[in-house]
Design a protein around this motif. Structure first.
Motif, PDB file in Angstrom:
ATOM      1  N   MET A 420       8.871  31.700  19.555  1.00 23.51           N
ATOM      2  CA  MET A 420       9.490  30.405  19.326  1.00 23.51           C
ATOM      3  C   MET A 420      10.549  30.214  20.401  1.00 23.51           C
ATOM      4  O   MET A 420      11.168  31.187  20.861  1.00 23.51           O
ATOM      5  N   LEU A 421      10.752  28.972  20.830  1.00 23.65           N
ATOM      6  CA  LEU A 421      11.603  28.706  21.982  1.00 23.65           C
ATOM      7  C   LEU A 421      12.479  27.485  21.738  1.00 23.65           C
ATOM      8  O   LEU A 421      12.125  26.588  20.968  1.00 23.65           O
ATOM      9  N   LEU A 422      13.612  27.455  22.434  1.00 26.57           N
ATOM     10  CA  LEU A 422      14.522  26.311  22.415  1.00 26.57           C
ATOM     11  C   LEU A 422      14.926  25.989  23.842  1.00 26.57           C
ATOM     12  O   LEU A 422      15.473  26.849  24.542  1.00 26.57           O
ATOM     13  N   HIS A 423      14.611  24.764  24.294  1.00 27.10           N
ATOM     14  CA  HIS A 423      15.040  24.258  25.601  1.00 27.10           C
ATOM     15  C   HIS A 423      16.050  23.140  25.380  1.00 27.10           C
ATOM     16  O   HIS A 423      15.906  22.359  24.429  1.00 27.10           O
ATOM     17  N   VAL A 424      17.029  23.026  26.254  1.00 28.23           N
ATOM     18  CA  VAL A 424      18.037  21.978  26.142  1.00 28.23           C
ATOM     19  C   VAL A 424      18.248  21.348  27.508  1.00 28.23           C
ATOM     20  O   VAL A 424      18.375  22.059  28.504  1.00 28.23           O
ATOM     21  N   SER A 425      18.264  20.013  27.564  1.00 32.04           N
ATOM     22  CA  SER A 425      18.668  19.364  28.810  1.00 32.04           C
ATOM     23  C   SER A 425      20.116  19.754  29.084  1.00 32.04           C
ATOM     24  O   SER A 425      20.913  19.882  28.152  1.00 32.04           O
ATOM     25  N   ALA A 426      20.462  19.965  30.334  1.00 29.08           N
ATOM     26  CA  ALA A 426      21.739  20.636  30.609  1.00 29.08           C
ATOM     27  C   ALA A 426      22.535  19.940  31.702  1.00 29.08           C
ATOM     28  O   ALA A 426      21.987  19.538  32.732  1.00 29.08           O
ATOM     29  N   ALA A 427      23.837  19.817  31.458  1.00 26.27           N
ATOM     30  CA  ALA A 427      24.762  19.343  32.479  1.00 26.27           C
ATOM     31  C   ALA A 427      25.279  20.486  33.328  1.00 26.27           C
ATOM     32  O   ALA A 427      25.896  20.267  34.368  1.00 26.27           O
ATOM     33  N   ARG A 428      25.029  21.713  32.892  1.00 26.82           N
ATOM     34  CA  ARG A 428      25.462  22.931  33.571  1.00 26.82           C
ATOM     35  C   ARG A 428      24.482  24.031  33.196  1.00 26.82           C
ATOM     36  O   ARG A 428      23.688  23.859  32.255  1.00 26.82           O
ATOM     37  N   PRO A 429      24.471  25.164  33.893  1.00 28.91           N
ATOM     38  CA  PRO A 429      23.579  26.262  33.490  1.00 28.91           C
ATOM     39  C   PRO A 429      23.795  26.653  32.034  1.00 28.91           C
ATOM     40  O   PRO A 429      24.926  26.736  31.560  1.00 28.91           O
ATOM     41  N   GLN A 430      22.713  26.896  31.347  1.00 26.47           N
ATOM     42  CA  GLN A 430      22.766  27.159  29.915  1.00 26.47           C
ATOM     43  C   GLN A 430      21.588  28.041  29.537  1.00 26.47           C
ATOM     44  O   GLN A 430      20.551  28.032  30.195  1.00 26.47           O
ATOM     45  N   PHE A 431      21.755  28.837  28.472  1.00 27.18           N
ATOM     46  CA  PHE A 431      20.580  29.480  27.906  1.00 27.18           C
ATOM     47  C   PHE A 431      20.591  29.319  26.396  1.00 27.18           C
ATOM     48  O   PHE A 431      21.655  29.216  25.771  1.00 27.18           O
ATOM     49  N   CYS A 432      19.386  29.275  25.821  1.00 23.75           N
ATOM     50  CA  CYS A 432      19.197  29.195  24.380  1.00 23.75           C
ATOM     51  C   CYS A 432      18.329  30.364  23.956  1.00 23.75           C
ATOM     52  O   CYS A 432      17.332  30.678  24.610  1.00 23.75           O
ATOM     53  N   ALA A 433      18.702  31.031  22.865  1.00 20.07           N
ATOM     54  CA  ALA A 433      17.991  32.213  22.395  1.00 20.07           C
ATOM     55  C   ALA A 433      17.374  31.958  21.032  1.00 20.07           C
ATOM     56  O   ALA A 433      18.007  31.382  20.146  1.00 20.07           O
TER      57      ALA A 433
END
Length: 485
Positions: A420-433
């Protein structure tokens, strides 16, 4: 003609409208990978059934003179094949469209949501119910066998397993997620006592895919308190390092997925005596430092960490109900080892993630939002004010992270779902776990082409004995012209 139900946006949602940009349209994607290529016709049938239980997701966004509001609609969603890049814009000004989409690609079912509608927890509930309905349609013979087995024993649902993030339920007992429920207003608009609700409960454990919960951490020493405004007060002259790079040509989000055994990463964090979220944040900081060549003069890195408020203030609302906490580390002023940085970040996080601290912070926000002066300010001026506030907050951040923890699906569904995965549009580098089926997937997103920090992050894991697989979305013209095998 039936009168349409409408409701003002909750406290957390207004900022998403004011702060959205072409590069960061405030859209996030939750995905589940099945053990077969997705059947779009069955998925549409499952979506029809799930949609009827989520009146919130029927909403369209409207603009008033003084505020935005959600209004119910009679629109119906259609499943589509994936033709756009991840987290493509959803909200279109003055267009009456739904604020989510369901897409499929090969084995993957994805739900994309405009963040003003719902948060990660609410979206996870929707996706869990959608995938469950789809798997039941795909494997009706297993459902009959399981139902027979439960009748022979005792089909009453047992207690939720500690650490699970999806409340188990059968369709007959599933809650209906209404449009009008605003948990921010319920808990923080008026002075109430919430000691018993703040206590940990079975429901709180089952419905808490928070970035970091109180159960994730061990006792740690306190850190300096945040300022009266709720923002972290930095010493004079200490500037936060801002990650810069080359913007993607058409503002699409650069997404890279790292997948690894969840237990191996958990063991690394435990060996350092730190919660997994803060350990991963420390690794992120180190990867930024290494990829930048040492950070230069601005040696402070700061991260925004969302907290699911449902773990402290129980709510079945699928609307936004979270708060963000800021943590930071300055390199060159002490022990910069990854484990030491993680423990320092956790020491900052813990006192800010208590029910009392969160309630005080959110009551201030509610009072500001409901102030008589601000209430009569026209909406365009409110947007400008919130945009300026958001820009000021962004100057104090280097990266963002979000950890939904371990997701648990219903028994009959779990065996057919892998990552299962989570992606987020980003204004800066980001990670989702997100962790499921024994696999931890870290989805890195960025508005920039460069991936140096992701390469360093993967290297830091592999040198610690963690096996990592990598998948990356194409964003440049050269990458997009490559033909898939």
């Amino acid at each position: 003609m039936t009168r349409r139900v409408w409701v003002r946006l909750d406290n957390a949602s207004n900022i998403f409208l004011a702060a959205r940009t072409d590069a960061d349209p405030k859209v996030f994607r939750l995905s589940a990978e099945t053990d077969h290529d997705v059947d779009p016709h069955l998925l549409q049938e499952a979506l029809n059934a799930t949609y009827d239980r989520y009146p919130l997701y029927h909403a369209v966004l409207r603009r008033g003179v003084f505020w935005y509001y959600l209004q119910d609609s009679d629109l119906r969603p259609l499943v589509t094949a994936e033709v756009q890049h991840t987290c493509a814009p959803l909200y279109q000004v003055d267009r009456r469209t739904l604020l989510f989409r369901v897409i499929h690609h090969r084995r993957r079912i994805s739900l994309e949501v405009f963040h003003a509608l719902s948060d990660g927890t609410g979206a996870l509930w929707f996706l869990s119910d959608l995938v469950s309905a789809y798997i039941r349609l795909r494997h009706p013979e297993q459902n009959r066998a399981l139902d027979d087995s439960r009748r022979d024993t005792d089909s009453r649902p047992g207690p939720a397993r500690d650490g699970d993030t999806t409340p188990p339920h059968d369709d007959a007992t599933a809650p209906t997620h209404e449009l009008t429920v605003d948990s921010f207003a319920h808990y923080f608009r008026h002075r109430r006592q919430h000691e018993e609700q703040a206590a940990e409960s079975a429901f709180g454990r089952a419905a808490a895919p928070a970035a970091l919960t109180a159960r994730d951490t061990d006792p740690a020493p306190s850190s300096p308190a945040p300022s009266v405004s709720g923002r972290w007060r930095r010493p004079p002259g200490k500037k936060v390092h801002r990650v810069k790079g080359t913007r993607t040509p058409d503002n699409r989000t650069r997404a890279v997925e790292l997948t690894m055994p969840a237990q191996d990463v958990l063991a690394l964090a435990r060996a350092e005596g730190v919660a997994p979220t803060m350990y991963l944040t420390a690794l992120f900081f180190e990867s930024i430092r290494l990829s930048s060549g040492g950070l230069g003069r601005n040696r402070t890195l700061a991260a925004s960490v969302p907290v699911n408020l449902r773990q402290f203030f129980p709510s079945t609302s699928a609307r936004n109900f979270f708060a963000a906490i800021r943590v930071e580390h300055t390199y060159g002023e002490g022990d910069d080892d990854v484990g030491a940085v993680g423990r320092q970040l956790e020491a900052q996080f813990r006192p800010k993630a208590t029910p009392e601290a969160l309630e005080n912070k959110l009551r201030r926000f509610i009072r500001f939002e409901r102030s008589p002066v601000l209430r009569v300010v026209p909406r365009p001026l409110k947007d400008m004010i919130l945009r300026l506030v958001n820009a000021g907050n962004n100057r104090g951040l280097s990266v963002a992270i979000s950890n939904m923890g371990r997701v648990s699906l219903p028994e009959r569904v779990d065996a057919h779902v892998g990552r299962m995965l989570l992606h987020v549009s980003a204004a800066r580098p980001q990670f989702c776990a997100v962790s499921h089926a024994g696999l931890l997937t870290l989805s890195f997103s960025s508005p920039f082409i460069e991936t140096g920090h992701i390469k360093e992050f993967a290297r830091l894991l592999t040198t610690r004995g963690i096996g990592v697989t990598v998948a990356a979305a194409r964003v440049t013209e050269e990458e997009l012209t490559v033909v898939e095998p």
